[in-house]
Design a protein around this motif. Structure first.
Motif, PDB file in Angstrom:
ATOM      1  N   TYR A 108       0.785  -1.237   0.000  1.00 53.07           N
ATOM      2  CA  TYR A 108       0.000   0.000   0.000  1.00 53.07           C
ATOM      3  C   TYR A 108       0.818   1.289   0.000  1.00 53.07           C
ATOM      4  O   TYR A 108       0.222   2.379   0.004  1.00 53.07           O
ATOM      5  N   GLY A 150       0.492   2.443  -3.488  1.00 51.58           N
ATOM      6  CA  GLY A 150      -0.932   2.343  -3.818  1.00 51.58           C
ATOM      7  C   GLY A 150      -1.789   3.406  -3.173  1.00 51.58           C
ATOM      8  O   GLY A 150      -2.883   3.712  -3.661  1.00 51.58           O
ATOM      9  N   SER A 190      -6.045  -3.655   0.937  1.00 49.14           N
ATOM     10  CA  SER A 190      -5.164  -3.407  -0.208  1.00 49.14           C
ATOM     11  C   SER A 190      -4.844  -4.704  -0.937  1.00 49.14           C
ATOM     12  O   SER A 190      -4.773  -4.737  -2.175  1.00 49.14           O
ATOM     13  N   GLY A 197      -5.819  -5.651  -4.745  1.00 45.27           N
ATOM     14  CA  GLY A 197      -4.849  -6.193  -5.695  1.00 45.27           C
ATOM     15  C   GLY A 197      -5.310  -7.499  -6.313  1.00 45.27           C
ATOM     16  O   GLY A 197      -5.089  -7.756  -7.504  1.00 45.27           O
ATOM     17  N   ASP A 207      -4.046   2.016 -13.015  1.00 42.97           N
ATOM     18  CA  ASP A 207      -3.642   1.507 -11.687  1.00 42.97           C
ATOM     19  C   ASP A 207      -2.156   1.140 -11.650  1.00 42.97           C
ATOM     20  O   ASP A 207      -1.756   0.141 -11.055  1.00 42.97           O
ATOM     21  N   HIS A 236      -0.112   0.448  -8.166  1.00 43.05           N
ATOM     22  CA  HIS A 236      -0.412  -0.632  -7.231  1.00 43.05           C
ATOM     23  C   HIS A 236       0.569  -1.776  -7.437  1.00 43.05           C
ATOM     24  O   HIS A 236       0.940  -2.092  -8.569  1.00 43.05           O
TER      25      HIS A 236
END
Length: 796
Positions: free
Chosen positions: A45, A48, A177, A181, A345, A348
């Motif tokens: 995270y 992220g 998180s 994912g 994204d 991440h």
């Protein structure tokens, strides 16, 4: 090979005294899973929680943030905690309360409910004074000003509240998180399967977003908290291999990404990139630092969980395993992000995984996210247990999951509250960025408290120059204050929840400490002298009934007001009276030889004794079923050595002596097992059943094995025993055979008319907490039929 140790209860040999290489490897898994779980799962995270719009502008921003991550890990985790803070242990114990305990003993700033006479009797001030080598100006200033005492206590409680908040937020952050994912990885996999149908891809993506992250996170959180009753050792055995596999996996993927995307990323650790970041600073860029501080999430657990393992093992594991593997992971993720700024994204961790590794990532990320929360939960249990001993938290049931390793505990009520709050955060926010903002604020606030207390430790305990203390405070404090300012910029985006948790937990702690102090001061002001009990007995015609009366009181001198009120209205008390006081002192452990302080009140004919039970903030002495036997045996030892050990008297007025079940030439009481003795008659067995009738019913109802009752007798051959000693010991044995009664004062706080709102509010919270405590004031398995509670109104 990593050598691990554990902090064991005094008098119990360490399990690792003769450890083989297999045991060492097994415990290596435990320390990785317990202490470094949160630190190891932070890559889930850190990037992220950063807004993609702030990163997509330029790859230079990614390089600058990676440089921040490297130096933050190096300065805070490696230099501050692993190299400096770990040295400030309190006899093997770590954490905020350990630092506060050291200051209480070495700067006399404690605000524990003890009067001057109690301090003199318990001797902890005199014992610790040997460490005070110089009366410095800083020590005199802190000891003189009461406001400094309250400020240090507030810092300790504030840091404890941050640990509790971290234990609520970190499980929600890491698990959510990981679930996010997983959802993204599954989306990518299914998109490849349904590549020919855009409509199917959109439907699958929407379904996964709705049904994967939150439900799966909630299921994992419930499972994690339900495992806590297994204990640290069993959890460590289960979780250690998971975290080890996770670290090796992300480090391998990070190395792969470095060579695939940007080999020169290793040069980006240069401080020049930090300088570039600062020169172009603005509010959006400064907010990014609130996510960077998450890379050291779990560093505080290195110190807080010190009681479970040794300093050497924690340090070696971090330097040789955790630190290099994490740097490889962050470097690989930064290399991937810098070259994929336009991908969806992209920031991440799941997106940086190669396609052939995503299935393994799904499994390991879900498992490791649950494990990563273990360090904060364990630290939360430890800090609350220590606050309980210092009268700064309402009474809750503490279960010790290991008979040999004293620091391994489980608190059911706190565990379920943490689970409820974590589920509330996960379901309520549904946003990794908001949860990350609140977690970052909790982490940095806890670190600032540790930095502040450590600067005092350096000056007052280590007795270094004030410049050294000031340099430590300024260097680490300035860095952490910068991160704090970045976190405060995100206050409206999730950080406000931590403030709510802080307000609730701090109110409970302060109100409990305030109410406890007020009750203690009321008892001090309204106690009666021991001469009153002796002088008034003939005048009132007080009769002595067979048996032993245990009077539990917080004061260590005089007679408590509730007992004087009792015998004034009911002029009778037992053949033997024992005034028992529990006193927690700011040390982690009290050895058995210094735990029981026994004295006599009045002439021998009255058979009134005082027993002060000293305990440290990590001791667990109140949850034992043989406590009554220990007190009686200690009094028997006191009677036997009283005449020959005048030099050991602590307080000549009440003739107090430390007893620790020492050998007294066979002149003390000899314990005799009731169930194994064939010499006892049936009448004595009946008397035994009258002493604790409730214990047997409880044991039979729970299906547990019947606990053996200990009885006492005089030694067969004791030629050196004086006639008076023999007579008093026989009277003590006869009194115990007649049964026991337990007197406990119930003080009800009432606020005086005209008091301000703050006092009324604190007392109201205290009374509410007291009514809902899950543990009685004296948790000694007292039979309900033998308990006498005397109510007293305390007007403050």
């Amino acid at each position: 090979m990593i050598e691990l140790g554990c902090r064991c209860h005094p008098g119990i040999p360490s399990l690792l005294s003769k450890k083989t290489w297999k045991q060492t490897i097994l415990l290596s898994f435990q320390i990785v899973g317990i202490v470094y779980g949160q630190l190891s799962t932070a890559p889930l995270y850190v990037f992220g929680t950063m807004r993609g719009i702030d990163l997509a502008a330029d790859e230079e921003v990614v390089y600058e943030l990676f440089s921040f991550i490297f130096w933050t890990l190096t300065i805070i985790s490696l230099l501050k905690y692993a190299s400096i803070v770990l040295k400030a242990d309190d006899e093997g114990e770590g954490g905020i309360v350990a630092l506060y305990s050291l200051l209480c003993r070495n700067a006399k700033v404690g605000l524990l409910p003890c009067d001057r006479s109690a301090n003199q009797v318990m001797l902890y001030e005199e014992k610790s004074s040997s460490k005070i080598k110089a009366d410095s100006r800083a020590r005199r200033a802190i000891e003189k000003h009461k406001i400094c005492h309250y400020l240090i206590l507030f810092l300790a409680l504030f840091g404890s509240c941050m640990t509790i908040g971290d234990a609520v937020l970190t499980p929600a952050l890491s698990v959510y998180s990981a679930s996010t994912g997983v959802q993204r990885s599954l989306t990518d996999i299914l998109k490849n399967i349904f590549a020919s149908s855009q409509h199917t891809q959109d439907s699958v993506s929407n379904a996964l977003k709705a049904y994967v992250p939150v439900p799966s996170a909630c299921v994992i959180l419930v499972g994690l908290f339900m495992l806590q009753h297994c204990g640290t050792r069993k959890i460590g055995i289960m979780f250690g291999p998971i975290i080890t596999a996770w670290l090796l996996f992300v480090a391998a993927v990070g190395t792969y990404n470095i060579f695939k995307w940007d080999v020169k990323i290793i040069y980006k650790i240069s401080p020049i990139y930090i300088y570039k970041f600062i020169t172009k600073i603005d509010i959006p860029r400064w907010r990014l630092l609130g996510s960077v501080i998450l890379c050291v999430a779990g560093s505080e657990a290195m110190f807080a969980d010190l009681g479970h393992f040794s300093k050497k093992s924690i340090k070696i594991a971090f330097i040789c395993l955790i630190y290099p593997l994490l740097l490889l992971c962050y470097a690989g993720q930064a290399a991937y992000i810098s070259k994929n700024l336009t991908a969806p994204d992209f920031n991440h961790l799941s997106q940086s995984m190669p396609d052939h590794c995503k299935h393994l990532y799904i499994v390991l990320s879900l498992l490791s996210s649950a494990v990563g929360s273990q360090a904060t939960i364990t630290a939360c249990f430890s800090i609350i247990n220590q606050c309980l001993a210092l009268n700064c938290f309402p009474r809750v049931k503490v279960i010790h999951t290991s008979k040999t390793i004293n620091g391994q505990i489980y608190i059911p009520d706190v565990n379920w509250l943490l689970m409820i709050f974590s589920l509330t955060v996960t379901i309520g926010f549904r946003d990794i960025v908001k949860i990350g903002n609140a977690t970052a604020l909790a982490i940095i606030c806890g670190m600032l408290v540790t930095t502040s207390l450590m600067s005092l430790i350096i000056a007052l305990y280590w007795e270094k120059d004030l410049m050294v203390s000031a340099c430590f405070l300024l260097c680490f404090g300035f860095l952490e204050a910068a991160y704090l300012s970045a976190c405060l910029l995100q206050f409206h985006k999730g950080s406000w929840y931590l403030v709510v948790l802080l307000a609730v937990s701090m109110t409970v702690m302060l109100s409990w400490h305030y109410g406890t102090m007020k009750k203690y001061k009321f008892d001090l002001q309204n106690k009666v002298s021991t001469e009153w009990l002796i002088d008034i007995s003939p005048g009132l015609g007080i009769s002595r009934v067979p048996g032993i009366g245990f009077i539990y009181t917080d004061i260590v001198a005089g007679i408590p007001a509730f007992f004087s009120h009792f015998i004034t209205n009911l002029p009778a008390f037992h053949q033997v009276l024992i005034l028992v006081s529990f006193k927690s002192i700011p040390v982690p452990y009290v050895p058995e030889s210094e735990r029981y302080l026994i004295g006599r009140i009045g002439p021998k004919d009255y058979k009134i004794y005082r027993c002060i039970v000293r305990s440290g903030y990590c001791d667990h002495i109140r949850d034992t079923g043989d406590f009554e036997e220990k007190i009686i045996r200690s009094i028997g030892e006191f009677i036997s050595i009283e005449q020959n050990d005048i030099e050991s008297m602590v307080c000549p007025d009440e003739r107090m002596i430390f007893v620790g079940h020492r050998t007294v030439d066979g002149n003390a009481l000899v314990p005799l097992d009731d169930l194994d003795s064939s010499s006892m008659g049936q009448s004595q067995v009946n008397n035994e059943s009258q002493i604790s009738p409730v214990d047997e019913s409880l044991e039979s109802s729970s299906g547990c094995k019947k606990r053996k009752k200990v009885r006492f007798m005089l030694p067969h051959n004791s030629p050196k025993m004086q006639v008076s000693v023999r007579k008093e010991l026989l009277e003590l044995i006869d009194a115990r055979e007649s049964g026991s009664a337990y007197f406990l004062g119930q003080s009800h706080l009432v606020v005086r008319d005209g008091s301000n709102f703050l006092k009324r509010f604190l007392i109201m919270v205290y009374r509410f907490s007291e009514k809902n405590c899950r543990e009685p004031p004296v948790a000694l398995k007292i039979p309900h039929a033998a308990l006498v509670e005397v109510g007293v109104i305390c007007t403050i």
